[in-house]
Each structure stands twice: as C-alpha cells, then as structure tokens.
Design a protein around this motif. Sequence first.
Motif, mmCIF file in Angstrom:
data_model
loop_
_atom_site.group_PDB
_atom_site.id
_atom_site.type_symbol
_atom_site.label_atom_id
_atom_site.label_comp_id
_atom_site.label_asym_id
_atom_site.label_seq_id
_atom_site.Cartn_x
_atom_site.Cartn_y
_atom_site.Cartn_z
ATOM 1 N N LEU A 78 0.843 -1.110 0.083
ATOM 2 C CA LEU A 78 -0.183 0.036 -0.111
ATOM 3 C C LEU A 78 0.743 1.284 -0.028
ATOM 4 N N THR A 132 -11.595 4.442 -1.152
ATOM 5 C CA THR A 132 -11.294 3.396 -2.032
ATOM 6 C C THR A 132 -12.406 2.165 -1.792
ATOM 7 N N TYR A 134 -13.957 -1.571 -0.972
ATOM 8 C CA TYR A 134 -13.588 -2.536 -0.026
ATOM 9 C C TYR A 134 -12.853 -3.749 -0.794
ATOM 10 N N HIS A 135 -11.679 -4.109 -0.150
ATOM 11 C CA HIS A 135 -11.166 -5.147 -0.495
ATOM 12 C C HIS A 135 -10.436 -5.783 0.851
ATOM 13 N N LEU A 142 -6.047 -3.509 -3.132
ATOM 14 C CA LEU A 142 -5.829 -2.382 -2.600
ATOM 15 C C LEU A 142 -4.888 -1.268 -3.060
ATOM 16 N N LEU A 158 -9.618 3.681 3.195
ATOM 17 C CA LEU A 158 -9.778 2.478 2.464
ATOM 18 C C LEU A 158 -11.129 2.038 3.163
#
Length: 222
Positions: A78, A132, A134-135, A142, A158
């Motif tokens: 990330l 962003t 969702y993951h 991500l 996130l």
Amino acid sequence: MNTNDSKLREQIAYFGRSMFERGLTAGSSGNISVRLDDGWLMTPTNCCLGNLDPADISRLTRSGVLVSGKAPSKEFFLHEAFLDRRPTDRAVVHLHSTYATAVSCLPDVDPRNVLPPLTPYSIMRFGKVALTPYHRPGDKRLGDEISIVAAEHRAVLLANHGPIVAAKDLESAVYAAEELEETAKLFLLLQGQRPRLLTPEQVAELERVFGEKEDDRAKTCC
C-alpha cells in the motif's frame, strides 16, 4: 546503520508511541513507512506502534527486499503504491483510527471528496479525501485502488478499513493523519446538522496560499 537511518528509526518509534498512547491506533494495527534514497524504513508486521524498538524497524531495498530488522508490515505494498504516484512525498501513515474508520463505513459519500471543507486546517494538511472500494486486508487490489487516486489525493480512506495519508516527511504525514481524524470526528458530530462550510473561494485561497508552501505548513497551522 548510518546516522540518518538511526534518526528516522527513532522518529518512527516516537511518533508511533505518541499516536498509540492517544488512541489513534490500537493493538497491532497501523503501520508507518519512510522512503529513503536507496530503499525504505517500515514498521514490522504484527507490531504495536506503542512499543516499537527502533532496531526492529524493517530496512528494505527499493524493491522491498528485507535488509535488516524484522519482517515488514504485510501492507507495505500500500505504501509503495501510494508513493509511486507521489514522487515528492517521502512518508506514509496508515491507521485504524476510530472516527476516520467510521466515516470509511458510511454509504452514499463522494468517493473523490468524502469530507466537506469544515476547517481551514483540513485543507492545509491534506485537502480532498478519496474513498477506495472495499477489499480484504492484504489483498493486492488495495494497492491498485490506491494507485488510481493517489496522484490527486494525499489522504485516502480504505472502505471499512481505515485512513492512509502521504506527505513530504514523517512529521507532516503524522500531523495530516491526526488532522484527518479530527475532521472525521467533526463530520460525524455534525451529522443531521447544517454546518457552515468553507466556500469554494475560501478553499481556493487556502490552496493558493499554502499549496505551494508545504514546508511552512507546520509553522502556520500551529
């Protein structure tokens, strides 16, 4: 270990402890990185930011290969994705702070501008906030989502996870993360109200005055 590495390790431990003690991250959540000329410093995986040993902080090559210290956070990708899109920034702070995470769970927000302009300090510290999709934690998608928004946003939520911010140095990234949490708190406190927002003209003035003077932000904000 060179002198600069040692100083940065001490700073990471200091700011990590400070944020932990003030409830901005809990347990082993959250991670911090600083990009160096020849690699990275990164908080280790499964560590508590409240009791970091500077010697344990991960030293990585530019490509993420561990050189010294403990194994890095699993969310290193990330940080790498964020700073790949922000060449002038050098530090990233990712937290699971309560209010910013709560906002990341809300439906029907603008994913390119989640928080309204409530205070000048939010504009001065981080500007517009992206959201962003969702993951699950650790999902490499991500990083792909961060890459999409990072060039135009130094602060990102996130979804159902937490905030991540980038800045020119570690101190600035910490201050931005703290200001993001306070702005999220105000936003939630004002739900159902009709707050007076900064006007587009006032926002533009802040961006004009402070946008190209990032080195002076810390002096002016306090």
